[in-house]
Enzyme design. Sequence first.
Site, PDB file in Angstrom:
ATOM      1  N   MET A 188      11.798  23.643   3.121  1.00 16.71           N
ATOM      2  CA  MET A 188      10.597  23.608   1.360  1.00 16.71           C
ATOM      3  C   MET A 188      11.968  22.776   0.862  1.00 16.71           C
ATOM      4  SD  MET A 188       8.264  24.379  -1.152  1.00 16.71           S
ATOM      5  CE  MET A 188       7.787  25.979   0.617  1.00 16.71           C
ATOM      6  N   ARG A 233     -10.344  -0.437  15.432  1.00 15.23           N
ATOM      7  CA  ARG A 233     -10.835   0.133  14.437  1.00 15.23           C
ATOM      8  C   ARG A 233     -11.703  -0.013  13.373  1.00 15.23           C
ATOM      9  NH1 ARG A 233      -5.295   1.667  11.681  1.00 15.23           N
ATOM     10  NH2 ARG A 233      -5.587  -0.890  10.696  1.00 15.23           N
ATOM     11  N   TYR A 239      16.346  29.516   8.468  1.00 20.18           N
ATOM     12  CA  TYR A 239      15.555  30.687   9.048  1.00 20.18           C
ATOM     13  C   TYR A 239      15.434  30.822  10.247  1.00 20.18           C
ATOM     14  CZ  TYR A 239      12.986  30.070   4.479  1.00 20.18           C
ATOM     15  OH  TYR A 239      12.694  30.450   2.669  1.00 20.18           O
ATOM     16  N   LYS A 256       1.013  -1.682  -0.178  1.00 20.44           N
ATOM     17  CA  LYS A 256       0.068  -0.873  -0.060  1.00 20.44           C
ATOM     18  C   LYS A 256       0.741   1.189  -0.006  1.00 20.44           C
ATOM     19  CE  LYS A 256      -0.285  -0.140   5.251  1.00 20.44           C
ATOM     20  NZ  LYS A 256      -0.801  -0.481   6.294  1.00 20.44           N
TER      21      LYS A 256
END
Length: 365
Positions: free
Chosen positions: A309, A134, A261, A36
């Site tokens: 990023m 679940r 940053y 998956k």
Amino acid sequence: MNYRKTRAEINAAALRSNTRWLRRHIGPGSLLAVVKADAYGHGVGPVCRAIADGVDGFAVGFTDEAVALKESYPECRHQVLILEGCQSEAELQLCVAQNFTTVVHSMAQLEQLEAVSLTKALDVWLKVDSGMHRLGIPPEAVEQCMKRLKSCNHVGQITLMSHLANADNLAALNQVQLQQFQTLKNQYPNHSYSLHNSAALLNPQLQGVLTASDWVRAGLLLYGVNPSEIEDVQHELTPVMTLKAPVIAINEVKKGDSVGYGSNWVAPSDTRVATVAIGYADGYPRQCKNGTPTFVRGQLAPLIGRVSMDMVTVDVSHISNVVLGDDVELWGENVDVRCVARHADTISWHLLTGTSVRVPRVVVE
Ligand SMILES: *Cc1c(COP(=O)(O)O)cnc(C)c1O
């Protein structure tokens, strides 16, 4: 053709050796390779092709992933199981047309299956909730569901399955879930069963119960990463994905200068900083802390400053021969993805599946 050298190398030989390791550890059972999420970010077509000879079937999350598997690997001859089952009649029809098998985990899915008219028999895996709460029908409903499935003439073989909530650790619930499942096996002795995921194989509470009728649903181990908090077999596995990116700048910063940053890293002394072409848009987690290991020129180098990023910055003061264009490994062969995951307060599954579409997957033999 990509100009940027950033890539995820997918080691096909490692896939095959991890598959052989799994074979040795599941004894007489069958191996369902969980592919998956685009084979945990490794690329579903190449992964299925590399391991097809060593496994007995494939599992995907939902119908669209089964379709994607067939598109990228049309020669697939194995069972493809849809773990979340079908949500519509169209999907059930597709399963029959494409030879997919499907999970039935709720009364609603059972009713939908009863209502549809199919031209061929569909094999189903009936999912029982043994304690995770679940997906799955409650154990009390199994008898009724089995009766109803068996009276549907378009239902073929029925496999009983359940899923463990704590396979990676020693929890009391494991015993409860195992016992619940063993009771089912005794009630329906002529079926196939599936309880174990990767971590369950390494959990002493869940060992010694696999028979020739059991399917092991293995994901993470296939990709060469140890899933367990209890036992560490990492040295017997080979990581399949190695995430690499090139150095695109080298800067000497002075003691007291900040990097990146938010200026959240300040040089404690003069430092050589390599800027590397990978960032959170590639799936390298922004949560990675200062000190997260990377690997360049045969040595570990710590991440410093915030992940941007498209870029990260690494302290290479101790590696004098680093030059522009050098490959930096973010995780894989030399940097344990579990360690990177810990530095980002997450798990290996999350990092592998989070490798973004921006990163080309390159299969190496
Ligand atoms: C994803 C998944 C697995 C595989 O889990 P791993 O921990 O990666 O082995 C097994 N069973 C089900 C139901 C799953 O959703």
